[in-house]
Motif scaffolding. Structure first.
Motif, PDB file in Angstrom:
ATOM      1  N   ALA A   1       1.375  -1.894 -11.735  1.00 63.62           N
ATOM      2  CA  ALA A   1       0.341  -0.869 -11.800  1.00 63.62           C
ATOM      3  C   ALA A   1      -0.025  -0.457 -10.376  1.00 63.62           C
ATOM      4  CB  ALA A   1      -0.895  -1.398 -12.532  1.00 63.62           C
ATOM      5  N   VAL A   2      -0.646   0.705 -10.283  1.00 63.57           N
ATOM      6  CA  VAL A   2      -1.067   1.246  -8.989  1.00 63.57           C
ATOM      7  C   VAL A   2      -2.528   1.628  -9.126  1.00 63.57           C
ATOM      8  CG1 VAL A   2      -0.735   3.130  -7.345  1.00 63.57           C
ATOM      9  CG2 VAL A   2       1.247   2.152  -8.524  1.00 63.57           C
ATOM     10  N   LYS A   3      -3.327   1.333  -8.104  1.00 67.02           N
ATOM     11  CA  LYS A   3      -4.737   1.686  -8.179  1.00 67.02           C
ATOM     12  C   LYS A   3      -5.238   2.222  -6.853  1.00 67.02           C
ATOM     13  CE  LYS A   3      -8.403  -0.036 -11.040  1.00 67.02           C
ATOM     14  NZ  LYS A   3      -7.831   0.492 -12.279  1.00 67.02           N
ATOM     15  N   GLU A   4      -6.083   3.231  -6.947  1.00 64.51           N
ATOM     16  CA  GLU A   4      -6.672   3.789  -5.734  1.00 64.51           C
ATOM     17  C   GLU A   4      -7.627   2.772  -5.114  1.00 64.51           C
ATOM     18  OE1 GLU A   4      -8.488   7.649  -6.298  1.00 64.51           O
ATOM     19  OE2 GLU A   4      -9.754   7.271  -4.544  1.00 64.51           O
ATOM     20  N   ILE A   5      -7.514   2.638  -3.799  1.00 66.36           N
ATOM     21  CA  ILE A   5      -8.366   1.678  -3.098  1.00 66.36           C
ATOM     22  C   ILE A   5      -9.459   2.434  -2.349  1.00 66.36           C
ATOM     23  CG2 ILE A   5      -8.396  -0.041  -1.234  1.00 66.36           C
ATOM     24  CD1 ILE A   5      -7.122  -1.077  -3.817  1.00 66.36           C
ATOM     25  N   ASP A   6     -10.707   2.201  -2.757  1.00 63.82           N
ATOM     26  CA  ASP A   6     -11.827   2.889  -2.091  1.00 63.82           C
ATOM     27  C   ASP A   6     -12.262   2.105  -0.848  1.00 63.82           C
ATOM     28  OD1 ASP A   6     -12.923   0.670  -3.221  1.00 63.82           O
ATOM     29  OD2 ASP A   6     -14.135   1.741  -4.694  1.00 63.82           O
ATOM     30  N   GLU A   7     -13.359   2.516  -0.274  1.00 55.77           N
ATOM     31  CA  GLU A   7     -13.863   1.910   0.974  1.00 55.77           C
ATOM     32  C   GLU A   7     -13.913   0.378   0.925  1.00 55.77           C
ATOM     33  OE1 GLU A   7     -14.847   2.001   4.729  1.00 55.77           O
ATOM     34  OE2 GLU A   7     -14.672   3.879   3.624  1.00 55.77           O
ATOM     35  N   ASP A   8     -14.578  -0.145  -0.112  1.00 55.26           N
ATOM     36  CA  ASP A   8     -14.722  -1.591  -0.254  1.00 55.26           C
ATOM     37  C   ASP A   8     -13.417  -2.222  -0.757  1.00 55.26           C
ATOM     38  OD1 ASP A   8     -16.029  -4.180  -0.733  1.00 55.26           O
ATOM     39  OD2 ASP A   8     -15.813  -3.641  -2.838  1.00 55.26           O
TER      40      ASP A   8
ATOM     41  N   PHE B   1       0.855  -1.180   0.000  1.00 56.88           N
ATOM     42  CA  PHE B   1       0.000   0.000   0.000  1.00 56.88           C
ATOM     43  C   PHE B   1       0.891   1.230   0.000  1.00 56.88           C
ATOM     44  CE2 PHE B   1      -3.163  -3.009   1.485  1.00 56.88           C
ATOM     45  CZ  PHE B   1      -4.277  -2.584   0.783  1.00 56.88           C
ATOM     46  N   ILE B   2       0.530   2.207  -0.804  1.00 55.12           N
ATOM     47  CA  ILE B   2       1.291   3.447  -0.793  1.00 55.12           C
ATOM     48  C   ILE B   2       0.341   4.622  -0.604  1.00 55.12           C
ATOM     49  CG2 ILE B   2       3.318   2.713  -2.137  1.00 55.12           C
ATOM     50  CD1 ILE B   2       1.995   3.544  -4.632  1.00 55.12           C
ATOM     51  N   LYS B   3       0.827   5.649   0.038  1.00 56.66           N
ATOM     52  CA  LYS B   3       0.018   6.856   0.214  1.00 56.66           C
ATOM     53  C   LYS B   3       0.561   7.900  -0.745  1.00 56.66           C
ATOM     54  CE  LYS B   3      -2.713   8.201   4.068  1.00 56.66           C
ATOM     55  NZ  LYS B   3      -2.753   8.162   5.498  1.00 56.66           N
ATOM     56  N   SER B   4      -0.288   8.350  -1.646  1.00 54.04           N
ATOM     57  CA  SER B   4       0.194   9.305  -2.642  1.00 54.04           C
ATOM     58  C   SER B   4       0.108  10.722  -2.074  1.00 54.04           C
ATOM     59  CB  SER B   4      -0.633   9.168  -3.909  1.00 54.04           C
ATOM     60  OG  SER B   4      -2.001   9.238  -3.592  1.00 54.04           O
ATOM     61  N   SER B   5       0.633  11.675  -2.831  1.00 57.74           N
ATOM     62  CA  SER B   5       0.679  13.070  -2.367  1.00 57.74           C
ATOM     63  C   SER B   5      -0.728  13.628  -2.109  1.00 57.74           C
ATOM     64  CB  SER B   5       1.414  13.921  -3.394  1.00 57.74           C
ATOM     65  OG  SER B   5       0.898  13.631  -4.676  1.00 57.74           O
ATOM     66  N   ASP B   6      -1.737  13.110  -2.837  1.00 56.55           N
ATOM     67  CA  ASP B   6      -3.108  13.584  -2.599  1.00 56.55           C
ATOM     68  C   ASP B   6      -3.773  12.831  -1.438  1.00 56.55           C
ATOM     69  OD1 ASP B   6      -3.271  11.162  -3.831  1.00 56.55           O
ATOM     70  OD2 ASP B   6      -4.477  11.844  -5.532  1.00 56.55           O
ATOM     71  N   CYS B   7      -2.959  12.102  -0.668  1.00 55.97           N
ATOM     72  CA  CYS B   7      -3.439  11.402   0.535  1.00 55.97           C
ATOM     73  C   CYS B   7      -4.408  10.270   0.254  1.00 55.97           C
ATOM     74  CB  CYS B   7      -4.055  12.361   1.548  1.00 55.97           C
ATOM     75  SG  CYS B   7      -2.793  13.027   2.629  1.00 55.97           S
TER      76      CYS B   7
END
Ligand code: DPM
Length: 327
Positions: free
Chosen positions: A287-294, A258-264
């Motif tokens: 690849a990298v993908k934003e992980i939402d709530e679910d 998991f990574i935290k990007s500059s936009d948090c």
């Protein structure tokens, strides 16, 4: 729910499998002091065929089939597996009810007793490394062309005895860090191989609890075991493997974090690779993908994305070659 309920856990018989199953049993017992969780252990095909390289046996559910039959028969209500031994597609009516917090997923080097080396780089040319993982062999052949890789089978203790045998051929073994830690063999780890040298197997280091899809009561009970981050990482890894139609014995490796990007925003990164058996070619994608709530859909998408980049880069020709090697 009545006060006295018994839920039977199925396990393989190996020492590692039993340690893992007892870990699940204790966690359940702690959350449900009024229930009982007896263990039934059984032998699987993978435990019995010891004279053939794993990838040639050609059965995807080598270490899981007998246990799934017991689940189907209702001889057992839940089964504990090393997630990496669990095929990416489960039989009808079976589901993964929980994935527990991952142990270190990396691979370790274990050196023969009495040899004064601490890492693969130090081993003399021609040293024999024991592993029956095509994933390990392919990647390490590339990184260490001067070492020789030879099949070794049997459970962890059998392998360590073969390694330490003064007349045996092996100078070192490659084993999962997780298994060594669970068997209290941390002291045998000489080196933990970094992801720059080798990527671990899909699901490595995580335990999965499998149950019947229609058993709502068990699904609720085992939900206390779940570690969400491990589940999402392994969902992405398994989605990649499933898309490539790879089993548990293909030279495919992964790395997730998991990574935290500059936009948090919280993002999941997946690196995947597929290697030619002889290590002559390694294709890598990430690849990298934003992980939402679910997060589950995103994790599945991430796995598919990396798989399709691998295919674009030529993975299919390697997969075809593998199919031919097996037949
Ligand atoms: C699978 C592989 C191996 C196991 C192939 C691979 C290793 C085979 C070998 C799919 N299952 O990793 O590329 O080296 O001969 C297995 C181990 C664990 C689970 C032992 C190990 C450890 C615990 C865990 C066998 N399955 O890899 O050293 O990862 O949770």
């Amino acid at each position: 729910m009545s006060n006295h309920k018994t839920f039977t856990i199925g396990s393989r018989k190996s020492q590692l499998a039993l340690v893992q199953t007892r870990q699940v049993q204790s966690a359940l017992q702690l959350s449900y002091p009024d229930f009982e969780f007896p263990i039934i252990s059984m032998t699987t095909v993978g435990d019995q065929i010891l004279n053939k390289p794993l990838f040639q046996i050609g059965e995807k559910s080598l270490f899981t089939k007998e246990l799934e039959v017991a689940l189907q028969n209702k001889t057992v209500d839940l089964v504990v597996h090393s997630l990496k031994d669990l095929p990416t597609t489960l039989p009808d009516g079976m589901t993964i009810g929980a994935i527990m917090k991952r142990e270190n997923p990396k691979d370790a080097v274990v050196i023969k007793k009495g040899l004064n080396f601490n890492s693969l780089d130090e081993l003399p040319e021609g040293s024999v490394i024991g592993t029956s993982s095509v994933r390990r062999t392919a990647q390490l052949k590339k990184a260490f062309p001067n070492l020789v890789f030879q099949d070794i089978r049997g459970n962890l203790n059998t392998r360590l005895a073969k390694l330490d045998d003064p007349n045996g051929p092996y100078s070192a073994l490659i084993l999962a860090v997780a298994g060594l830690i669970r068997l209290n063999l941390n002291n045998r780890i000489s080196q933990i191989l970094p992801s720059s040298v080798i990527l671990h197997a899909v699901g490595q280091g995580a335990l999965a609890v499998e149950c019947r899809t229609d058993d709502a009561q068990i699904i609720k009970i085992i939900s206390v075991l779940e570690d969400k981050d491990t589940m999402l990482r392994c969902t992405a890894e398994r989605s990649m493997l499933r898309t490539l139609e790879g089993g548990c014995s293909v030279p495919i490796g992964v790395h997730t974090d998991f990574i935290k990007s500059s936009d948090c925003k919280r993002k999941l990164k997946l690196i995947g690779l597929i290697a030619r058996l002889d290590g002559s070619e390694i294709i890598q994608a990430e690849a990298v993908k934003e992980i939402d709530e679910d997060g589950i859909d995103a994790a599945n998408e991430l796995g598919k994305e990396v798989a399709s980049t691998l295919v674009e880069k030529g993975a299919t020709s390697i997969l075809d070659e593998l199919k031919n090697a097996k037949s």
